[in-house]
Design a protein around this motif. Structure first.
Motif, mmCIF file in Angstrom:
data_model
loop_
_atom_site.group_PDB
_atom_site.id
_atom_site.type_symbol
_atom_site.label_atom_id
_atom_site.label_comp_id
_atom_site.label_asym_id
_atom_site.label_seq_id
_atom_site.Cartn_x
_atom_site.Cartn_y
_atom_site.Cartn_z
ATOM 1 N N LYS A 11 0.854 -1.193 0.000
ATOM 2 C CA LYS A 11 0.000 0.000 0.000
ATOM 3 C C LYS A 11 0.887 1.239 0.000
ATOM 4 O O LYS A 11 1.989 1.223 0.525
ATOM 5 C CB LYS A 11 -0.924 0.003 1.216
ATOM 6 N N TYR A 13 1.348 5.280 1.077
ATOM 7 C CA TYR A 13 0.882 6.220 2.092
ATOM 8 C C TYR A 13 1.500 7.589 1.856
ATOM 9 O O TYR A 13 2.690 7.700 1.591
ATOM 10 C CB TYR A 13 1.274 5.740 3.493
ATOM 11 N N PHE A 20 -1.715 10.988 7.842
ATOM 12 C CA PHE A 20 -1.438 10.272 6.603
ATOM 13 C C PHE A 20 -2.740 9.817 5.957
ATOM 14 O O PHE A 20 -3.784 9.729 6.601
ATOM 15 C CB PHE A 20 -0.536 9.055 6.846
ATOM 16 N N THR A 21 -2.654 9.554 4.661
ATOM 17 C CA THR A 21 -3.748 8.940 3.903
ATOM 18 C C THR A 21 -3.137 7.893 2.981
ATOM 19 O O THR A 21 -1.962 7.972 2.631
ATOM 20 C CB THR A 21 -4.516 9.970 3.039
ATOM 21 N N ARG A 22 -3.937 6.904 2.593
ATOM 22 C CA ARG A 22 -3.512 5.966 1.558
ATOM 23 C C ARG A 22 -3.819 6.609 0.212
ATOM 24 O O ARG A 22 -4.763 7.378 0.082
ATOM 25 C CB ARG A 22 -4.272 4.646 1.695
ATOM 26 N N SER A 32 -8.075 6.869 1.302
ATOM 27 C CA SER A 32 -8.561 6.911 2.679
ATOM 28 C C SER A 32 -9.714 7.898 2.750
ATOM 29 O O SER A 32 -9.647 8.960 2.135
ATOM 30 C CB SER A 32 -7.472 7.383 3.635
ATOM 31 N N THR A 38 -0.616 9.494 12.402
ATOM 32 C CA THR A 38 0.513 8.566 12.289
ATOM 33 C C THR A 38 0.790 7.855 13.608
ATOM 34 O O THR A 38 1.144 6.679 13.642
ATOM 35 C CB THR A 38 1.777 9.337 11.843
#
Length: 191
Positions: A11, A13, A20-22, A32, A38
């Motif tokens: 994945k 990030y 954070f977001t994906r 996300s 985090t």
């Protein structure tokens, strides 16, 4: 906008501050529903995370406290799965408790490396550190060893002049470079 990025467990990030977001590295699309902290996922902090004590956390604002609200300047993992977070000339090892809860100066693991790391990535058993307009490279063996002839300029090594974050995907020749809200792919075999 990403200030650091990492590819981990298949994945991608994007980090901005302590959140954070994906995201999808090909389209740049966020995966996300909202930014996440985090300290609840990547950094093991007392009183944080998914457990019942998460509401009891009180963090200090210090470079050397990995649980503080200060953002990491860069995050990276190497080909052996070791995960590092960088802040203010120090690093924290996130994949293992063996290094303790404290920060290490960069030169503890990467001889001669000092100062803030703007971006870091791993490719073909080497760790790349971007600091301003320079790139330093270290071989990722049992001990990290500096590659002769470095640092070199960012333009000479990567073919760009500015970077906020950078990461690679396993078994790929592409380096993903983020500057502002732009994602660019750089072919590592041609640079």
């Amino acid at each position: 906008q990403c200030t650091a990025a990492i590819r981990w467990l298949e994945k991608s990030y994007c980090f901005n501050g302590i959140n954070f977001t994906r995201f999808d590295p090909v389209t740049g699309e966020r995966r996300s529903p909202r930014p996440l902290d985090t300290r609840d996922y990547f950094v093991s902090c007392p009183g944080r995370g998914h457990g019942h004590a998460a509401r009891q956390n009180a963090t200090l604002t210090s470079i050397m406290n990995r649980c503080s609200s200060r953002p990491f300047e860069a995050l990276s993992s190497d080909d052996k799965g070791r995960i590092y977070a960088f802040r203010g000339g120090y690093y924290f090892r996130l994949d293992s408790g063996k290094d303790g809860w404290h920060p290490w100066q960069l030169s503890h693991t990467w001889k001669y490396l000092q100062g803030e790391v703007d971006a870091a990535f791993s490719w073909e058993n080497k760790m790349y550190f971007i600091q301003g307009t320079e790139v330093s490279i270290y071989r990722s063996d049992q001990v990290y060893t500096p590659v002769q002839g470095y640092p070199k300029t960012l333009q000479e090594e990567v073919g760009v002049t500015e970077v906020d974050a950078a990461f690679t995907c396993p078994h790929s020749k592409e380096l993903y470079v983020i500057k502002g809200n732009k994602l660019r792919m750089v072919d590592r075999k041609s640079t």
